[in-house]
Design an enzyme around this catalytic site. Sequence first.
Site, PDB file in Angstrom:
ATOM      1  N   SER A  53      53.451  56.981  39.641  1.00 49.80           N
ATOM      2  CA  SER A  53      52.037  57.147  40.070  1.00 49.80           C
ATOM      3  C   SER A  53      51.087  56.568  39.022  1.00 49.80           C
ATOM      4  CB  SER A  53      51.717  58.610  40.363  1.00 49.80           C
ATOM      5  OG  SER A  53      52.182  59.478  39.363  1.00 49.80           O
ATOM      6  N   GLY A  75      54.444  59.268  34.603  1.00 51.94           N
ATOM      7  CA  GLY A  75      54.790  58.578  33.365  1.00 51.94           C
ATOM      8  C   GLY A  75      55.537  57.304  33.673  1.00 51.94           C
ATOM      9  N   PRO A 105      20.499  34.764  43.702  1.00 49.47           N
ATOM     10  CA  PRO A 105      21.197  33.602  43.144  1.00 49.47           C
ATOM     11  C   PRO A 105      21.963  32.832  44.202  1.00 49.47           C
ATOM     12  CG  PRO A 105      22.347  35.616  42.570  1.00 49.47           C
ATOM     13  CD  PRO A 105      21.064  36.035  43.210  1.00 49.47           C
ATOM     14  N   GLY A 106      22.170  31.538  43.945  1.00 51.25           N
ATOM     15  CA  GLY A 106      22.801  30.678  44.932  1.00 51.25           C
ATOM     16  C   GLY A 106      24.298  30.535  44.798  1.00 51.25           C
TER      17      GLY A 106
END
Length: 607
Positions: A518, A444, A93-94
Amino acid sequence: MASSLLRFLTCGSVDDGKSTLIGRLLYDTRAVLDDQMTALEADSARVGTQGADLDFALLVDGLAAEREQGITIDVAYRFFATERRKFIVADTPGHEQYTRNMVTGASTADAAVILVDARKGVLVQTRRHSFLCALLGIRTVVLAVNKMDLVGWDRTRFEAIAAEYATFAESIGLSAVTPIALSGLTGEGVVAPSPLGGRTLLDWLETVEAASSDTASAFRMPVQWVNRPNPEFRGYAGLIAAGAARPGDRVRVLPSGRESRIERIVAMPDDLSEAGAGQSVTLTLTDEVDVSRGDVIASAEDPPAVADQFEATVVWMDEETLSPGRSYLLKIGARTATAQVTAIKHKINVNTLERLAATRLELNDIAVCNLSLDRPIAFEPYDVSRDLGGFILIDRITNRTVGAGMIRFALRRADNIHWQAIDVDRAARAAMKGQTGQVIWLTGLSGAGKSTIANLVDKRLHALGRHTYLLDGDNVRHGLNRDLGFTEEDRVENIRRVAEVARLMADAGLIVITAFISPFRAERRMARERMAEGEFTEVFVDAPLAVAEARDAKGLYAKARAGQLKNFTGIDSPYEAPEAAEIVIDTTKTSAVEAAEAIVARIIGTG
């Protein structure tokens, strides 16, 4: 004599005429595929030119219809043949947003047909696709100046476009460029001669010898399968990537470095006396050498290098951004390793070739990066060998292919830094403390109660005579991670550093308790994988956002809601809840003391 099969791709800017050109090639070469002609083709051939034009129009309309149905998000492969050669063409695709698909099509191509609309000339996307071709090692290119019929076959216009492109191509290392004037619609310059004379595109395709960037000549064979049907036979199957093999040749198995000789090249019905690049074979060795899938059997006189840190060019192919420090799977040949992008040296603006500073990679970005692997691999620079220098990156959770890359060279420190043997090991340190080193990872939302619970766990274990250390999210940002902010990239690096510290402390025999938001599963998985089986416990301190926000002892949610605190988890940055945590604590139902006792009971039970 050109090889019997040529893989090439067509690329260029949107509406430069790729579908029309491919349709013309497929239609005008149908004469050699009579057994595959459809009834419509047969009928149109009988009724003459008008029917043939209709047939060609239907074929081109079919290609366009595929695009309307969403085919542009993939690579469409076409197959055709002439009396002189067979072809596989990747119709890419272009649009710029489909750069990843153009890379997919180019990764196995021997040559490229880069289209330019004669009315528009060389465009930004023309340069982009040309740069990618050069990056992926395609050195044989035809500049197809299409729609020349719409400019009256103006030779001056054709030569001006060819000259402009030649200057750009030379700057990116494309030296073997052949300009051809053509019209995909009429077929002039494609199969039939054009009014400007010169070669046709089909003649070029049938006779070109693709110039690969690969220069490896010594024997290399990545092992794809270890074949052991009975105790008397042990063979190593794979595709020979370079060079030739003969019985009696001395070889080296990498990355282990063990040497042996080729005993047999097994084939049906008889063994081979020699096998070369491109052949799939099974080798047996004269010695009992440990060889596994992903190893490389190579010439002992000229083996490839082995390293675990590299500079590489990476093409990012995923909607989710790449952040340095995040862990991915790297697959190179049949070998899979865990990899991290340790640094993004610069992004490349492929339209201007400008180098840009970057801290993350977005979809379709191309950048030069440093990579670190969890194990050494045999490799060669991509310019020497696509097979031993090209890789893909895989998301460890979703298993999606998220990036592709080309190794440029090993970082010198990969050769200069080695593990130092230490006599007092992990087991000895743990035995002295009478416990097993392990990591208890509390995760948490902010305000869920992680720090409170972690502190109670630490106090209880200390009272029981256990050797512990508590790593708290806020505390480490005063020292170890004081240089990090709260962008996604900084959060990834924050957890990477903490995971390394926690691993070292556990290696010293300590029970390490961590309390960090985290927010990303990938980093928690990375932390887990740094520990031995059973020595990492994930504790999900679960509190609904409304509950955590109501607690808001530090006033952080209020600041985030007011727009004063950006990238705050739960507000404008996501939290990915654990899917299989060892312990889940619902703090709306369980007190901090009860939660701490449950965690301590597990720790006592595991060491």
